[in-house]
Design a protein around this motif. Structure first.
Motif, PDB file in Angstrom:
ATOM      1  N   GLU A 129       0.838  -1.201   0.000  1.00  0.00           N
ATOM      2  CA  GLU A 129       0.000   0.000   0.000  1.00  0.00           C
ATOM      3  C   GLU A 129       0.872   1.251   0.000  1.00  0.00           C
ATOM      4  N   PRO A 130       0.360   2.345  -0.541  1.00  0.00           N
ATOM      5  CA  PRO A 130       1.097   3.597  -0.410  1.00  0.00           C
ATOM      6  C   PRO A 130       1.177   3.962   1.080  1.00  0.00           C
ATOM      7  N   HIS A 131       2.327   4.465   1.486  1.00  0.00           N
ATOM      8  CA  HIS A 131       2.467   4.839   2.891  1.00  0.00           C
ATOM      9  C   HIS A 131       3.452   5.994   3.056  1.00  0.00           C
ATOM     10  N   HIS A 132       3.356   6.604   4.224  1.00  0.00           N
ATOM     11  CA  HIS A 132       4.189   7.753   4.562  1.00  0.00           C
ATOM     12  C   HIS A 132       4.427   7.720   6.061  1.00  0.00           C
ATOM     13  N   TRP A 133       5.586   8.153   6.509  1.00  0.00           N
ATOM     14  CA  TRP A 133       5.869   8.246   7.939  1.00  0.00           C
ATOM     15  C   TRP A 133       6.429   9.624   8.271  1.00  0.00           C
ATOM     16  N   ALA A 134       6.239  10.039   9.510  1.00  0.00           N
ATOM     17  CA  ALA A 134       6.806  11.300   9.999  1.00  0.00           C
ATOM     18  C   ALA A 134       6.988  11.195  11.508  1.00  0.00           C
ATOM     19  N   ASN A 135       8.041  11.842  11.996  1.00  0.00           N
ATOM     20  CA  ASN A 135       8.269  11.948  13.427  1.00  0.00           C
ATOM     21  C   ASN A 135       8.311  13.436  13.785  1.00  0.00           C
ATOM     22  N   PRO A 136       7.133  14.055  13.996  1.00  0.00           N
ATOM     23  CA  PRO A 136       7.102  15.477  14.333  1.00  0.00           C
ATOM     24  C   PRO A 136       7.362  15.733  15.827  1.00  0.00           C
ATOM     25  N   TYR A 137       7.778  14.706  16.542  1.00  0.00           N
ATOM     26  CA  TYR A 137       7.929  14.801  17.991  1.00  0.00           C
ATOM     27  C   TYR A 137       9.367  15.145  18.385  1.00  0.00           C
ATOM     28  N   ASP A 138       9.570  15.419  19.675  1.00  0.00           N
ATOM     29  CA  ASP A 138      10.865  15.898  20.167  1.00  0.00           C
ATOM     30  C   ASP A 138      11.857  14.790  20.503  1.00  0.00           C
ATOM     31  N   GLU A 139      11.446  13.549  20.403  1.00  0.00           N
ATOM     32  CA  GLU A 139      12.367  12.454  20.701  1.00  0.00           C
ATOM     33  C   GLU A 139      12.414  11.477  19.530  1.00  0.00           C
ATOM     34  N   PRO A 140      13.533  10.760  19.406  1.00  0.00           N
ATOM     35  CA  PRO A 140      13.622   9.781  18.322  1.00  0.00           C
ATOM     36  C   PRO A 140      12.564   8.690  18.487  1.00  0.00           C
ATOM     37  N   ALA A 141      12.138   8.132  17.381  1.00  0.00           N
ATOM     38  CA  ALA A 141      11.246   6.981  17.378  1.00  0.00           C
ATOM     39  C   ALA A 141      12.067   5.792  16.885  1.00  0.00           C
ATOM     40  N   VAL A 142      11.942   4.669  17.568  1.00  0.00           N
ATOM     41  CA  VAL A 142      12.707   3.477  17.203  1.00  0.00           C
ATOM     42  C   VAL A 142      11.729   2.336  16.943  1.00  0.00           C
ATOM     43  N   ALA A 143      11.916   1.662  15.811  1.00  0.00           N
ATOM     44  CA  ALA A 143      11.034   0.562  15.423  1.00  0.00           C
ATOM     45  C   ALA A 143      11.855  -0.570  14.827  1.00  0.00           C
ATOM     46  N   VAL A 144      11.307  -1.770  14.899  1.00  0.00           N
ATOM     47  CA  VAL A 144      11.862  -2.930  14.208  1.00  0.00           C
ATOM     48  C   VAL A 144      10.859  -3.282  13.108  1.00  0.00           C
ATOM     49  N   TRP A 145      11.362  -3.418  11.870  1.00  0.00           N
ATOM     50  CA  TRP A 145      10.514  -3.706  10.710  1.00  0.00           C
ATOM     51  C   TRP A 145      10.903  -5.059  10.147  1.00  0.00           C
ATOM     52  N   VAL A 146       9.901  -5.829   9.749  1.00  0.00           N
ATOM     53  CA  VAL A 146      10.116  -7.067   8.999  1.00  0.00           C
ATOM     54  C   VAL A 146       9.508  -6.808   7.623  1.00  0.00           C
ATOM     55  N   ILE A 147      10.308  -6.998   6.585  1.00  0.00           N
ATOM     56  CA  ILE A 147       9.916  -6.653   5.223  1.00  0.00           C
ATOM     57  C   ILE A 147      10.100  -7.879   4.316  1.00  0.00           C
ATOM     58  N   ALA A 148       9.051  -8.206   3.564  1.00  0.00           N
ATOM     59  CA  ALA A 148       9.120  -9.320   2.623  1.00  0.00           C
ATOM     60  C   ALA A 148       8.480  -8.915   1.300  1.00  0.00           C
ATOM     61  N   PRO A 149       9.144  -9.157   0.196  1.00  0.00           N
ATOM     62  CA  PRO A 149      10.511  -9.610   0.097  1.00  0.00           C
ATOM     63  C   PRO A 149      11.472  -8.493   0.477  1.00  0.00           C
ATOM     64  N   PRO A 150      12.760  -8.819   0.672  1.00  0.00           N
ATOM     65  CA  PRO A 150      13.735  -7.786   1.049  1.00  0.00           C
ATOM     66  C   PRO A 150      13.780  -6.651   0.026  1.00  0.00           C
ATOM     67  N   VAL A 151      13.972  -5.439   0.520  1.00  0.00           N
ATOM     68  CA  VAL A 151      14.053  -4.282  -0.377  1.00  0.00           C
ATOM     69  C   VAL A 151      15.437  -3.648  -0.378  1.00  0.00           C
ATOM     70  N   TYR A 152      16.274  -4.037   0.555  1.00  0.00           N
ATOM     71  CA  TYR A 152      17.622  -3.433   0.623  1.00  0.00           C
ATOM     72  C   TYR A 152      18.654  -4.338   0.026  1.00  0.00           C
TER      73      TYR A 152
END
Length: 189
Positions: free
Chosen positions: A166-189
């Motif tokens: 799906e089309p998607h977008h992310w933003a962190n407009p907050y004052d602290e870093p956001a940390v996430a773990v992503w699982v992606i299939a198939p690999p994109v990197y």
């Protein structure tokens, strides 16, 4: 029967895994890079060493950041394919968008990849993206604003989310870093 014996993480193995994950043939990569099929095959088998210019062309042909083709840390033989030490994660991308990503997967040869993502305060994806993947994210800390298709969400520690081609977008407009773990299939990197 598929052999699941871990293979050492090499530049050639990563290029082959990325090419296959994208459904590309040796001939397609050769045409996109201006090199021969034989030479691309030799690079994938670690029999030829590409120049920086060649790596740039290969990365572009694969639609991947060139940095993913670097940063092969020495891993003890008994850990190759099994363990990624915190200090040996492979960084991906330039971090220019305020996103620092590290590969948690031992290499790029699986049907999926696991990525540790740190979104700096004020960081945002420059434009909506859409890729043919299924992705699941798990928030470790901070908050992240997500738009998936036509829906908008704010996710925080302990929350998880899914993106299905799906089309998607992310933003962190907050004052602290956001940390996430992503699982992606198939690999994109």
């Amino acid at each position: 029967m598929t052999d699941h014996t871990p293979q050492p993480a090499t530049l050639g193995a990563d290029i082959r895994a990325l090419r296959k994950a994208r459904g590309l043939t040796l001939a397609e990569i050769a045409a996109r890079t201006g090199r021969s099929v034989g030479w691309i095959s030799q690079v994938e088998r670690d029999l030829s060493e590409p120049s920086i210019t060649d790596l740039r062309r290969i990365a572009q042909a694969l639609g991947a950041p060139m940095s993913i083709l670097f940063s092969h840390h020495a891993t003890p033989a008994g850990e190759q394919g099994y363990v990624v030490r915190a200090g040996s994660r492979r960084q991906m991308g330039s971090g220019e968008e305020g996103l620092i990503e590290e590969l948690l997967s031992p290499d790029l040869t699986d049907d999926f990849e696991v990525v540790h993502s740190t979104f700096r305060p004020g960081a945002a994806l420059p434009e909506e993206t859409h890729r043919p993947t299924q992705e699941v994210g798990y928030m470790i800390s901070g908050q992240l604003d997500l738009r998936i298709g036509a829906r908008s969400f704010t996710v925080g520690p302990g929350d998880s989310f899914r993106i299905r081609n799906e089309p998607h977008h992310w933003a962190n407009p907050y004052d602290e870093p956001a940390v996430a773990v992503w699982v992606i299939a198939p690999p994109v990197y």
